[in-house]
Design a protein around this motif. Structure first.
Motif, PDB file in Angstrom:
ATOM      1  N   ALA A 134      -4.086  43.349 -32.201  1.00  0.00           N
ATOM      2  CA  ALA A 134      -4.445  43.421 -30.788  1.00  0.00           C
ATOM      3  C   ALA A 134      -5.938  43.677 -30.658  1.00  0.00           C
ATOM      4  O   ALA A 134      -6.458  44.650 -31.217  1.00  0.00           O
ATOM      5  N   VAL A 135      -6.632  42.807 -29.953  1.00  0.00           N
ATOM      6  CA  VAL A 135      -8.083  42.935 -29.807  1.00  0.00           C
ATOM      7  C   VAL A 135      -8.490  42.789 -28.349  1.00  0.00           C
ATOM      8  O   VAL A 135      -7.837  42.096 -27.558  1.00  0.00           O
ATOM      9  N   ALA A 136      -9.583  43.461 -28.009  1.00  0.00           N
ATOM     10  CA  ALA A 136     -10.312  43.218 -26.764  1.00  0.00           C
ATOM     11  C   ALA A 136     -11.697  42.760 -27.188  1.00  0.00           C
ATOM     12  O   ALA A 136     -12.301  43.357 -28.093  1.00  0.00           O
ATOM     13  N   VAL A 137     -12.189  41.703 -26.603  1.00  0.00           N
ATOM     14  CA  VAL A 137     -13.450  41.106 -27.046  1.00  0.00           C
ATOM     15  C   VAL A 137     -14.495  41.241 -25.948  1.00  0.00           C
ATOM     16  O   VAL A 137     -14.248  40.852 -24.793  1.00  0.00           O
ATOM     17  N   THR A 138     -15.651  41.783 -26.330  1.00  0.00           N
ATOM     18  CA  THR A 138     -16.759  41.896 -25.387  1.00  0.00           C
ATOM     19  C   THR A 138     -17.645  40.660 -25.485  1.00  0.00           C
ATOM     20  O   THR A 138     -17.878  40.135 -26.570  1.00  0.00           O
ATOM     21  N   LEU A 139     -18.104  40.212 -24.335  1.00  0.00           N
ATOM     22  CA  LEU A 139     -18.981  39.041 -24.262  1.00  0.00           C
ATOM     23  C   LEU A 139     -20.306  39.471 -23.637  1.00  0.00           C
ATOM     24  O   LEU A 139     -20.547  39.296 -22.431  1.00  0.00           O
ATOM     25  N   PRO A 140     -21.195  40.086 -24.446  1.00  0.00           N
ATOM     26  CA  PRO A 140     -22.457  40.585 -23.892  1.00  0.00           C
ATOM     27  C   PRO A 140     -23.354  39.479 -23.363  1.00  0.00           C
ATOM     28  O   PRO A 140     -24.228  39.733 -22.534  1.00  0.00           O
ATOM     29  N   GLY A 141     -23.138  38.249 -23.840  1.00  0.00           N
ATOM     30  CA  GLY A 141     -23.928  37.118 -23.361  1.00  0.00           C
ATOM     31  C   GLY A 141     -23.382  36.493 -22.102  1.00  0.00           C
ATOM     32  O   GLY A 141     -23.931  35.500 -21.611  1.00  0.00           O
ATOM     33  N   GLY A 142     -22.301  37.068 -21.559  1.00  0.00           N
ATOM     34  CA  GLY A 142     -21.742  36.560 -20.323  1.00  0.00           C
ATOM     35  C   GLY A 142     -20.727  35.449 -20.538  1.00  0.00           C
ATOM     36  O   GLY A 142     -20.313  35.159 -21.667  1.00  0.00           O
ATOM     37  N   PRO A 143     -20.324  34.793 -19.451  1.00  0.00           N
ATOM     38  CA  PRO A 143     -19.280  33.770 -19.523  1.00  0.00           C
ATOM     39  C   PRO A 143     -19.605  32.592 -20.433  1.00  0.00           C
ATOM     40  O   PRO A 143     -18.695  31.861 -20.840  1.00  0.00           O
ATOM     41  N   ALA A 144     -20.869  32.361 -20.754  1.00  0.00           N
ATOM     42  CA  ALA A 144     -21.229  31.251 -21.641  1.00  0.00           C
ATOM     43  C   ALA A 144     -20.563  31.392 -23.004  1.00  0.00           C
ATOM     44  O   ALA A 144     -20.351  30.391 -23.707  1.00  0.00           O
ATOM     45  N   GLN A 145     -20.217  32.627 -23.386  1.00  0.00           N
ATOM     46  CA  GLN A 145     -19.564  32.852 -24.676  1.00  0.00           C
ATOM     47  C   GLN A 145     -18.053  32.637 -24.617  1.00  0.00           C
ATOM     48  O   GLN A 145     -17.387  32.637 -25.649  1.00  0.00           O
ATOM     49  N   LEU A 146     -17.506  32.443 -23.430  1.00  0.00           N
ATOM     50  CA  LEU A 146     -16.054  32.396 -23.275  1.00  0.00           C
ATOM     51  C   LEU A 146     -15.394  31.252 -24.044  1.00  0.00           C
ATOM     52  O   LEU A 146     -14.399  31.483 -24.753  1.00  0.00           O
ATOM     53  N   PRO A 147     -15.880  30.005 -23.961  1.00  0.00           N
ATOM     54  CA  PRO A 147     -15.202  28.933 -24.705  1.00  0.00           C
ATOM     55  C   PRO A 147     -15.120  29.199 -26.205  1.00  0.00           C
ATOM     56  O   PRO A 147     -14.079  28.953 -26.835  1.00  0.00           O
ATOM     57  N   GLY A 148     -16.197  29.720 -26.783  1.00  0.00           N
ATOM     58  CA  GLY A 148     -16.198  30.010 -28.209  1.00  0.00           C
ATOM     59  C   GLY A 148     -15.213  31.101 -28.576  1.00  0.00           C
ATOM     60  O   GLY A 148     -14.530  31.021 -29.606  1.00  0.00           O
ATOM     61  N   VAL A 149     -15.118  32.139 -27.726  1.00  0.00           N
ATOM     62  CA  VAL A 149     -14.177  33.232 -27.981  1.00  0.00           C
ATOM     63  C   VAL A 149     -12.742  32.733 -27.902  1.00  0.00           C
ATOM     64  O   VAL A 149     -11.913  33.041 -28.774  1.00  0.00           O
TER      65      VAL A 149
END
Length: 266
Positions: A67-82
């Motif tokens: 179970a993970v929660a992932v932070t995207l400090p670079g904003g939504p631009a990182q969402l597809p890769g995550v």
């Protein structure tokens, strides 16, 4: 057994400051927590988006997805890769914690996170964007993330500022989590840095009574706080979902010392 009020309260943020645990060590410790009697206290392992690249070699075959929660400090631009990385890993993506880039408005942000397939926590900036963002999140199913500290004194919002944010979230019907600086159960002054630090139980009480949030955030008497916590309805967790902590043992021990968990088991 962990009481319903504290179920999943502590997100395991061991790899973040001040803990900065190496990822292999954090994984080993997290797996240990999930086998312990207090497993019910522990939420997902919190990782920054770039850490997903290292997970494949570290996880190996697993009976149960991590179970993970992932932070995207670079904003939504990182969402597809995550999202793409999570699809290839033995993980259960429990949450996405997304920073708001400078200049991005609420409508643009909501459009940018529309592809998310896990609960989204939007990191609420401590500026004039706070209230518009919280109001925009109302009714969307998305949640708020409040930063409550950091490595400098100015990163700790005062009681009035944090109380205002909690009230605004409650009025909008937006659940929130908190992260950074919540090293103790009670409001305190750090003896090494002199920083005024919020207590995670104080936040829990403030979420239960937003109208008195400023007073509740300021309370330092353990007996007073513990007595008030015992009167809370577990439904308060629908408002305050969890907080990130680089130590699981510290909140466990402090809850036991306050008589809120069995002393003998902590």
């Amino acid at each position: 057994m962990i009481p319903e009020l504290f179920a999943g309260l502590c997100d395991d943020a061991a790899v973040f400051p001040p803990g900065l645990a190496p990822l292999p060590d954090a994984l080993t410790a997290h797996d240990t927590y999930k086998k312990a009697w207090y497993t019910g206290l522990v939420g997902p392992l919190v990782l920054a988006a770039p850490a997903l690249d290292a997970l494949g070699d570290l996880l190996g075959p697993r009976e149960t997805p991590l179970a993970v929660a992932v932070t995207l400090p670079g904003g939504p631009a990182q969402l597809p890769g995550v999202l793409a990385a999570a699809e290839t890993l033995p993980v259960d993506l429990r949450a996405l914690e997304i920073a708001v880039p400078e200049g991005m408005g609420p409508d643009e942000l909501l459009e940018a996170v529309s592809a998310a397939n896990a609960p989204v926590y939007v990191e609420i900036p401590r500026d004039e964007r706070c209230l518009p963002l919280l109001r925009a999140l109302a009714g969307t199913g998305h949640r708020a993330k409040f930063r409550t500290g950091g490595v400098r004194a100015d990163l700790y919002p005062g009681e009035a500022e944090l109380a205002s944010a909690i009230r605004a979230a409650a009025e909008a019907g937006v659940p929130f989590k908190a992260t950074a600086g919540l090293h103790h159960a009670l409001r305190n002054t750090d003896p090494e840095t002199g920083f005024e630090q919020h207590g995670f139980l104080n936040l829990l009480l403030a979420a239960g009574d937003p109208g008195c949030a400023e007073t509740l955030l300021a309370e330092r008497d353990g007996a007073v706080v513990a007595a008030a916590v015992r009167e809370l309805d577990p439904d308060v967790r629908a408002r305050f979902t969890s907080f990130g902590t680089c130590s699981i043992s510290d909140p466990l021990t402090e809850l036991a010392a306050l008589g809120l968990l069995p002393r003998g088991e902590a």
